[in-house]
Design an enzyme around this catalytic site. Sequence first.
Site, PDB file in Angstrom:
ATOM      1  N   THR A 163      15.106  -0.790   3.192  1.00  0.00           N
ATOM      2  CA  THR A 163      14.445  -1.885   2.460  1.00  0.00           C
ATOM      3  C   THR A 163      13.022  -2.000   2.967  1.00  0.00           C
ATOM      4  O   THR A 163      12.793  -2.232   4.154  1.00  0.00           O
ATOM      5  CB  THR A 163      15.211  -3.199   2.705  1.00  0.00           C
ATOM      6  OG1 THR A 163      16.545  -3.005   2.253  1.00  0.00           O
ATOM      7  CG2 THR A 163      14.578  -4.346   1.945  1.00  0.00           C
ATOM      8  N   PHE A 221      22.516  -1.878  -2.266  1.00  0.00           N
ATOM      9  CA  PHE A 221      22.957  -3.273  -2.407  1.00  0.00           C
ATOM     10  C   PHE A 221      24.323  -3.527  -1.780  1.00  0.00           C
ATOM     11  O   PHE A 221      24.907  -4.592  -1.983  1.00  0.00           O
ATOM     12  CB  PHE A 221      22.985  -3.659  -3.896  1.00  0.00           C
ATOM     13  CG  PHE A 221      21.645  -3.539  -4.559  1.00  0.00           C
ATOM     14  CD1 PHE A 221      20.689  -4.546  -4.420  1.00  0.00           C
ATOM     15  CD2 PHE A 221      21.310  -2.411  -5.286  1.00  0.00           C
ATOM     16  CE1 PHE A 221      19.436  -4.430  -5.012  1.00  0.00           C
ATOM     17  CE2 PHE A 221      20.058  -2.285  -5.887  1.00  0.00           C
ATOM     18  CZ  PHE A 221      19.118  -3.297  -5.749  1.00  0.00           C
ATOM     19  N   GLU A 246      27.942  -5.403   4.178  1.00  0.00           N
ATOM     20  CA  GLU A 246      28.733  -5.012   5.335  1.00  0.00           C
ATOM     21  C   GLU A 246      30.139  -5.582   5.156  1.00  0.00           C
ATOM     22  O   GLU A 246      30.313  -6.641   4.558  1.00  0.00           O
ATOM     23  CB  GLU A 246      28.117  -5.569   6.621  1.00  0.00           C
ATOM     24  CG  GLU A 246      26.818  -4.887   6.966  1.00  0.00           C
ATOM     25  CD  GLU A 246      26.226  -5.416   8.264  1.00  0.00           C
ATOM     26  OE1 GLU A 246      26.978  -5.787   9.180  1.00  0.00           O
ATOM     27  OE2 GLU A 246      24.988  -5.458   8.350  1.00  0.00           O
ATOM     28  N   PHE A 282      28.451 -16.018  -4.499  1.00  0.00           N
ATOM     29  CA  PHE A 282      27.437 -16.517  -3.563  1.00  0.00           C
ATOM     30  C   PHE A 282      27.157 -18.005  -3.730  1.00  0.00           C
ATOM     31  O   PHE A 282      26.033 -18.463  -3.590  1.00  0.00           O
ATOM     32  CB  PHE A 282      26.157 -15.666  -3.617  1.00  0.00           C
ATOM     33  CG  PHE A 282      26.339 -14.388  -2.852  1.00  0.00           C
ATOM     34  CD1 PHE A 282      27.286 -13.462  -3.262  1.00  0.00           C
ATOM     35  CD2 PHE A 282      25.613 -14.128  -1.694  1.00  0.00           C
ATOM     36  CE1 PHE A 282      27.518 -12.302  -2.539  1.00  0.00           C
ATOM     37  CE2 PHE A 282      25.834 -12.970  -0.959  1.00  0.00           C
ATOM     38  CZ  PHE A 282      26.790 -12.065  -1.398  1.00  0.00           C
ATOM     39  N   HIS A 334      29.327 -20.092  -2.022  1.00  0.00           N
ATOM     40  CA  HIS A 334      30.230 -20.649  -1.017  1.00  0.00           C
ATOM     41  C   HIS A 334      29.399 -21.281   0.108  1.00  0.00           C
ATOM     42  O   HIS A 334      28.619 -20.600   0.769  1.00  0.00           O
ATOM     43  CB  HIS A 334      31.149 -19.569  -0.456  1.00  0.00           C
ATOM     44  CG  HIS A 334      32.296 -20.157   0.293  1.00  0.00           C
ATOM     45  ND1 HIS A 334      33.423 -20.651  -0.326  1.00  0.00           N
ATOM     46  CD2 HIS A 334      32.447 -20.391   1.609  1.00  0.00           C
ATOM     47  CE1 HIS A 334      34.237 -21.143   0.585  1.00  0.00           C
ATOM     48  NE2 HIS A 334      33.669 -20.995   1.769  1.00  0.00           N
ATOM     49  N   GLY A 363      23.376 -15.293   7.498  1.00  0.00           N
ATOM     50  CA  GLY A 363      22.851 -14.493   8.607  1.00  0.00           C
ATOM     51  C   GLY A 363      22.880 -13.043   8.210  1.00  0.00           C
ATOM     52  O   GLY A 363      22.883 -12.713   7.026  1.00  0.00           O
ATOM     53  N   CYS A 382      20.132  -8.437   6.724  1.00  0.00           N
ATOM     54  CA  CYS A 382      19.301  -8.321   5.506  1.00  0.00           C
ATOM     55  C   CYS A 382      18.651  -9.618   5.062  1.00  0.00           C
ATOM     56  O   CYS A 382      17.423  -9.699   4.993  1.00  0.00           O
ATOM     57  CB  CYS A 382      20.133  -7.747   4.376  1.00  0.00           C
ATOM     58  SG  CYS A 382      20.564  -6.045   4.636  1.00  0.00           S
ATOM     59  N   LYS A 414      29.533 -12.565   9.436  1.00  0.00           N
ATOM     60  CA  LYS A 414      30.513 -12.645   8.354  1.00  0.00           C
ATOM     61  C   LYS A 414      31.744 -11.884   8.812  1.00  0.00           C
ATOM     62  O   LYS A 414      31.681 -11.155   9.818  1.00  0.00           O
ATOM     63  CB  LYS A 414      29.950 -12.050   7.062  1.00  0.00           C
ATOM     64  CG  LYS A 414      29.631 -10.558   7.154  1.00  0.00           C
ATOM     65  CD  LYS A 414      29.055 -10.016   5.880  1.00  0.00           C
ATOM     66  CE  LYS A 414      30.119  -9.762   4.867  1.00  0.00           C
ATOM     67  NZ  LYS A 414      29.648  -9.039   3.686  1.00  0.00           N
ATOM     68  N   ARG A 450      23.831  -9.630  14.143  1.00  0.00           N
ATOM     69  CA  ARG A 450      22.407  -9.844  13.880  1.00  0.00           C
ATOM     70  C   ARG A 450      22.179 -11.119  13.073  1.00  0.00           C
ATOM     71  O   ARG A 450      22.771 -11.304  12.041  1.00  0.00           O
ATOM     72  CB  ARG A 450      21.804  -8.619  13.182  1.00  0.00           C
ATOM     73  CG  ARG A 450      21.562  -7.474  14.142  1.00  0.00           C
ATOM     74  CD  ARG A 450      21.066  -6.249  13.437  1.00  0.00           C
ATOM     75  NE  ARG A 450      22.115  -5.612  12.662  1.00  0.00           N
ATOM     76  CZ  ARG A 450      21.914  -4.519  11.909  1.00  0.00           C
ATOM     77  NH1 ARG A 450      20.713  -3.991  11.836  1.00  0.00           N
ATOM     78  NH2 ARG A 450      22.901  -3.980  11.246  1.00  0.00           N
TER      79      ARG A 450
HETATM   80  C1  UDX Z   1      23.566  -8.564   1.877  1.00  0.00           C
HETATM   81  C2  UDX Z   1      23.533  -8.361   0.349  1.00  0.00           C
HETATM   82  O1  UDX Z   1      24.630  -9.062  -0.243  1.00  0.00           O
HETATM   83  C3  UDX Z   1      23.597  -6.890  -0.001  1.00  0.00           C
HETATM   84  O2  UDX Z   1      23.437  -6.717  -1.402  1.00  0.00           O
HETATM   85  C4  UDX Z   1      22.472  -6.145   0.742  1.00  0.00           C
HETATM   86  O3  UDX Z   1      22.589  -4.757   0.520  1.00  0.00           O
HETATM   87  C5  UDX Z   1      22.510  -6.426   2.238  1.00  0.00           C
HETATM   88  O4  UDX Z   1      22.506  -7.838   2.463  1.00  0.00           O
HETATM   89  P1  UDX Z   1      25.396  -8.507   3.812  1.00  0.00           P
HETATM   90  O5  UDX Z   1      24.310  -9.102   4.643  1.00  0.00           O
HETATM   91  O6  UDX Z   1      26.132  -7.336   4.327  1.00  0.00           O
HETATM   92  O7  UDX Z   1      24.818  -8.088   2.365  1.00  0.00           O
HETATM   93  O8  UDX Z   1      26.499  -9.654   3.537  1.00  0.00           O
HETATM   94  P2  UDX Z   1      26.697 -10.806   2.447  1.00  0.00           P
HETATM   95  O9  UDX Z   1      28.099 -10.772   2.030  1.00  0.00           O
HETATM   96  O10 UDX Z   1      25.675 -10.801   1.395  1.00  0.00           O
HETATM   97  O11 UDX Z   1      26.503 -12.118   3.340  1.00  0.00           O
HETATM   98  C6  UDX Z   1      25.270 -12.464   3.954  1.00  0.00           C
HETATM   99  C7  UDX Z   1      25.351 -13.840   4.588  1.00  0.00           C
HETATM  100  O12 UDX Z   1      25.476 -14.847   3.600  1.00  0.00           O
HETATM  101  C8  UDX Z   1      26.565 -14.012   5.521  1.00  0.00           C
HETATM  102  O13 UDX Z   1      26.152 -14.735   6.660  1.00  0.00           O
HETATM  103  C9  UDX Z   1      27.535 -14.825   4.691  1.00  0.00           C
HETATM  104  O14 UDX Z   1      28.409 -15.614   5.459  1.00  0.00           O
HETATM  105  C10 UDX Z   1      26.581 -15.688   3.881  1.00  0.00           C
HETATM  106  N1  UDX Z   1      27.156 -16.152   2.608  1.00  0.00           N
HETATM  107  C11 UDX Z   1      27.432 -15.264   1.604  1.00  0.00           C
HETATM  108  C12 UDX Z   1      27.408 -17.504   2.415  1.00  0.00           C
HETATM  109  O15 UDX Z   1      27.165 -18.332   3.316  1.00  0.00           O
HETATM  110  N2  UDX Z   1      27.900 -17.913   1.209  1.00  0.00           N
HETATM  111  C13 UDX Z   1      28.159 -17.053   0.181  1.00  0.00           C
HETATM  112  O16 UDX Z   1      28.603 -17.523  -0.889  1.00  0.00           O
HETATM  113  C14 UDX Z   1      27.932 -15.693   0.395  1.00  0.00           C
END
Ligand code: UDX
Length: 416
Positions: free
Chosen positions: A98, A132, A135, A232, A234, A240, A243, A303, A310
Site C-alpha cells: 500500500t 484487500f 488478516e 463493518f 460492528h 487497530g 492497515c 482482531k 500492531r
Molecule cells: C483491513 C482491510 O479490511 C483489508 O481490506 C486490507 O487489505 C487490510 O486492512 P485487517 O486489518 O486485516 O484488514 O482486518 P479488518 O477485519 O478489516 O479489521 C481491522 C480492525 O477493525 C480490527 O481492529 C477490527 O476489530 C476492527 N473492526 C472491523 C471493528 O471494530 N468493527 C468492524 O465492524 C470491523
Amino acid sequence: MSVICIDNDKSKIEKLNNDIIPIYEPGLDKLVQRNKYYKRLRFTTDVESAVKDSDVIFIAVGTPAMENGEADLNYVVDVAQTIGKYINEYKVIVNKSTVPIGTGEIVKNEIKKALKHRNVNYNFDIVSNPEFLREGSAIYDFTHPDRIVLGLESEKAANIMKEVYRVLYLNETPFVITNIKTAEMIKYASNAFLAMKITYINQIANLCEKVGADVHHVAKAMGMDGRISSKFLHPGPGYGGSCFPKDTNALYKISQKIDEPITLVGETIKANENQKLKMALKIKEAMGELKEKTIGVLGVTFKPRTDDMRQAPSITILNELAKYCVNFKIYDPEGLKEGKVRLEKIIDKIVFCKNEYEAITDVDALVILTEWNQFRIMDLKKIKQLMKGNYFFDFRNIYERKIVEQLGFKYYCVGR
Ligand code: UDX
C-alpha cells in the site's frame, strides 16, 4: 505457474523452508506445504536469480508509518533498485504494497536509473495491484475477492496480469482496470472509508449508550439499506491492525500536503484514538479506585484469528490503565508471544496466563478486548466463582446483558 518468495531475512526464509510459518494465519501452513510439495512454490534469499527467473515481480514489502504519519517508502525504493540492478529482459513489476499516490512513478524512475547506470535498456511495465485481504481470513479473501484492481499502462501488462489471475478471471471476478495513480488511490480510499465506517458506528454506539438506545439494532437496521450494507458496522474498542491506522494517517498526510485535506479522515483518526481511551475511562469510572486492583484481559491482538499486535487497541487501553497501578492477567489464544514483546515494555505488573480461566482467577474485573470464538462460549458460572470481583467489561459486545447480569456480574459493553 510457479512462485518464488524472496526475503532478505534469512531466518524467515529458513523457517519457511522448514515448513514453519512465521505468522499465525489459519490454513496458511497447509497451503504452503501443498504448493511446496508440487514444486510450485519456493523460498529464497537469492534475489538476483529470483529476479532473473521471474516474468512478473510483486513488490510486497512493508510501508510502515513514519513519526509524522507519512508512509515510509524506503523498502519499496530499495526493492525497485534491486530489481533494476538484476533484470535481464522484459518484466512486469507489480506493486502490492500500500503506497502513496505517485509511488508507481517513483518505482519506475528507480528502475530506469538503475538500468541507465548499468548501461542497458530492458523494457518493463509497472502495475499497481492493491490487496484487500484481511488478516485471519487471508486465504478466503484472496481467493474470493470482490474485485481485482489493476492500475497499468499497457495492453501487454494487462494481458499478463489477467493470466496471473486467470482462475479469478474465469470465475468472473470483476476486474477494474485503470491507471496506476487511480489504483493507488482506490486502496487508500477503500481502507479509509472502512475505518470511517467503523468509527461512525462507534460514535453512534457511544451516543446510544447515553440516550438508552441499542446500537446492535441500529446497525442491523442501517445495514439492511443496500446503500449502507451491514459489513463493518460492528462497534468496539476502536480499530487497530497494520492497515487502517497506517493508511488513514498516510492518506490524511497526503491530502494535507497538497492542501486538499480529507477532514473526515482526520476526524476518524482522532475519534479512533479517543474510542480506545474511552474504554479505559469506562473501566476507571465503573470501578473507581484502581490502585492494586487486578484485571483479567481476554484477547490482546487487534482482531481474532491472528497473532498480530500492531496498533492493537489493547496496547493503548492497558497502557492507560497501567497509570493507575493496575495488575494485569492476560490471555490470548495466539497473541501471547507478540503480546509479551509489546506489553512488557510498557507495563510492569503483568502476568501472562495459559487459558481464559487462569486469566480471570481472583481478578476484580474481566475485560474482553478481542472476540476470539472461545471467549464467546465461556462457562460464565465458573468464571463468576473464580473471580474475586464482579466487573464484566465486554468491549466486543459478544454477551447478552441480561444473561450476564443474572449471574451477578456488573456488565458493561459498547452502545447497548
Ligand atoms: C483491513 C482491510 O479490511 C483489508 O481490506 C486490507 O487489505 C487490510 O486492512 P485487517 O486489518 O486485516 O484488514 O482486518 P479488518 O477485519 O478489516 O479489521 C481491522 C480492525 O477493525 C480490527 O481492529 C477490527 O476489530 C476492527 N473492526 C472491523 C471493528 O471494530 N468493527 C468492524 O465492524 C470491523
